[in-house]
Scaffold this motif. Structure first.
Motif, PDB file in Angstrom:
ATOM      1  N   ALA A  99      36.225  41.380  47.601  1.00 38.57           N
ATOM      2  CA  ALA A  99      37.078  40.718  46.611  1.00 38.57           C
ATOM      3  C   ALA A  99      36.322  40.484  45.303  1.00 38.57           C
ATOM      4  O   ALA A  99      36.893  40.601  44.215  1.00 38.57           O
ATOM      5  CB  ALA A  99      37.586  39.394  47.169  1.00 38.57           C
ATOM      6  N   ALA A 100      35.038  40.161  45.401  1.00 41.54           N
ATOM      7  CA  ALA A 100      34.232  39.926  44.199  1.00 41.54           C
ATOM      8  C   ALA A 100      34.130  41.194  43.364  1.00 41.54           C
ATOM      9  O   ALA A 100      34.240  41.162  42.130  1.00 41.54           O
ATOM     10  CB  ALA A 100      32.847  39.430  44.595  1.00 41.54           C
ATOM     11  N   ILE A 101      33.917  42.329  44.025  1.00 45.79           N
ATOM     12  CA  ILE A 101      33.849  43.615  43.314  1.00 45.79           C
ATOM     13  C   ILE A 101      35.215  43.959  42.731  1.00 45.79           C
ATOM     14  O   ILE A 101      35.330  44.374  41.575  1.00 45.79           O
ATOM     15  CB  ILE A 101      33.375  44.727  44.264  1.00 45.79           C
ATOM     16  CG1 ILE A 101      31.929  44.464  44.717  1.00 45.79           C
ATOM     17  CG2 ILE A 101      33.466  46.095  43.591  1.00 45.79           C
ATOM     18  CD1 ILE A 101      31.441  45.416  45.790  1.00 45.79           C
ATOM     19  N   LEU A 102      36.240  43.768  43.532  1.00 48.33           N
ATOM     20  CA  LEU A 102      37.599  44.113  43.114  1.00 48.33           C
ATOM     21  C   LEU A 102      38.034  43.313  41.894  1.00 48.33           C
ATOM     22  O   LEU A 102      38.647  43.848  40.965  1.00 48.33           O
ATOM     23  CB  LEU A 102      38.563  43.867  44.271  1.00 48.33           C
ATOM     24  CG  LEU A 102      40.032  44.242  44.047  1.00 48.33           C
ATOM     25  CD1 LEU A 102      40.167  45.751  43.933  1.00 48.33           C
ATOM     26  CD2 LEU A 102      40.890  43.706  45.183  1.00 48.33           C
ATOM     27  N   SER A 103      37.700  42.041  41.872  1.00 48.32           N
ATOM     28  CA  SER A 103      38.174  41.168  40.795  1.00 48.32           C
ATOM     29  C   SER A 103      37.566  41.513  39.443  1.00 48.32           C
ATOM     30  O   SER A 103      38.113  41.143  38.406  1.00 48.32           O
ATOM     31  CB  SER A 103      37.879  39.699  41.133  1.00 48.32           C
ATOM     32  OG  SER A 103      36.487  39.478  41.232  1.00 48.32           O
ATOM     33  N   ARG A 104      36.422  42.233  39.441  1.00 46.62           N
ATOM     34  CA  ARG A 104      35.799  42.619  38.183  1.00 46.62           C
ATOM     35  C   ARG A 104      36.397  43.896  37.603  1.00 46.62           C
ATOM     36  O   ARG A 104      36.141  44.237  36.457  1.00 46.62           O
ATOM     37  CB  ARG A 104      34.288  42.788  38.373  1.00 46.62           C
ATOM     38  CG  ARG A 104      33.538  41.482  38.555  1.00 46.62           C
ATOM     39  CD  ARG A 104      32.056  41.697  38.449  1.00 46.62           C
ATOM     40  NE  ARG A 104      31.534  42.508  39.533  1.00 46.62           N
ATOM     41  CZ  ARG A 104      31.166  42.039  40.708  1.00 46.62           C
ATOM     42  NH1 ARG A 104      31.280  40.749  40.965  1.00 46.62           N
ATOM     43  NH2 ARG A 104      30.677  42.825  41.638  1.00 46.62           N
ATOM     44  N   SER A 105      37.163  44.623  38.412  1.00 47.01           N
ATOM     45  CA  SER A 105      37.694  45.901  37.938  1.00 47.01           C
ATOM     46  C   SER A 105      39.217  45.986  38.023  1.00 47.01           C
ATOM     47  O   SER A 105      39.793  47.000  37.635  1.00 47.01           O
ATOM     48  CB  SER A 105      37.094  47.047  38.761  1.00 47.01           C
ATOM     49  OG  SER A 105      37.438  46.912  40.132  1.00 47.01           O
ATOM     50  N   SER A 106      39.847  44.935  38.517  1.00 47.91           N
ATOM     51  CA  SER A 106      41.287  44.998  38.737  1.00 47.91           C
ATOM     52  C   SER A 106      41.898  43.609  38.626  1.00 47.91           C
ATOM     53  O   SER A 106      41.228  42.601  38.837  1.00 47.91           O
ATOM     54  CB  SER A 106      41.567  45.580  40.127  1.00 47.91           C
ATOM     55  OG  SER A 106      42.916  45.436  40.487  1.00 47.91           O
TER      56      SER A 106
END
Length: 253
Positions: A68-75
């Protein structure tokens, strides 16, 4: 009206299938089911769901919170955590990613439905804010650094810690959409940077782009066969626009 499209990330196949069946009965469309964070990051841009239902315990190196941390930076795709974990440490970690809901198992399908509807509504409201106005009080994405370049090493986030990866151990890197894989003899790391971004962080005297999807460490090359480089049993393609430059950097007898 188009159906709301959901992506489910759950490592238990039976739970995932039962959940998908229940959600489809409620009128949602389940566009994909994955069992690991790495798989989710690869599939999310292919399916572009309206919302992600994300278990915290997943297969692979990334748990649901890391993903989720990775996802929230790109989406801007909203996500809901579902988990059997309700300890303070897990909840504190989860809060850092600003989830749209946190459901502790077991929960009933109506509770999940309510959470989905509220999450999608709130996500839509956030996207309609005027330019320059943010609904978040946290630091901008540029400040949320998870990968650092310190002289001769990268620090890569793996679950809840940063692991040191010596540059001399990296043998190749591969593009994975907006992410990339970094390969060492012992590990394969998925990082939240594009290959172009990583290329700028690697010393040009040691590393070279040999294909639009690959960077290699020149000293790791074991052989060149036709239009492929052999490194550790893996054949890496050489792009037509890179072949001449590569051969010019090698001592060929």
């Amino acid at each position: 009206m188009a159906k709301v499209r959901l992506l489910i990330a759950e490592d238990d196949v039976v739970i995932a299938q039962n959940l998908a069946f229940s959600l489809e009965e409620l009128g949602y469309e389940v566009c994909a089911m994955v069992s690991s964070g790495e798989e989710l990051l690869l599939e999310v841009h292919r399916h572009n769901p309206d919302l992600i239902i994300l278990d915290i315990t997943l297969e692979g190196k990334l748990d649901g919170i890391d993903t989720a941390a990775i996802l929230s930076r790109s989406s801007k795709i909203p996500f809901i955590f579902m988990t059997a974990l309700s300890d303070k440490e897990t909840i504190d970690r989860a809060k850092q990613t600003s989830p749209h809901a946190y459901l502790v198992k077991p929960f009933d399908i109506r509770t999940l439905q309510s959470s989905i509807e509220v999450a999608i509504h709130n996500a839509s409201a956030r996207q309609q804010l005027p330019v320059g106005v943010s609904s978040e009080t946290s630091a901008p994405p540029e400040a949320e650094i998870t990968n650092y370049l310190l002289h001769h090493a990268l620090f890569v986030k793996v679950r809840n810690r940063l692991e040191k990866v010596d540059l001399q151990d990296i043998v190749w890197a591969e593009a994975q959409d907006i992410y990339c894989n970094i390969k060492t003899p012992q590990h394969l790391y998925l990082v939240s940077h594009s290959l172009k971004n990583l290329e700028q962080r690697l010393p040009g005297k040691d590393f070279m782009r040999v294909h639009r999807s690959y960077i290699v460490r020149l000293t790791a090359i074991e052989a060149i066969e036709d239009n492929n480089i052999l490194i550790g049993g893996k054949y890496i393609p050489i792009g037509n626009t890179h072949k001449e430059a590569l051969l010019n950097r090698l001592q060929i007898l």
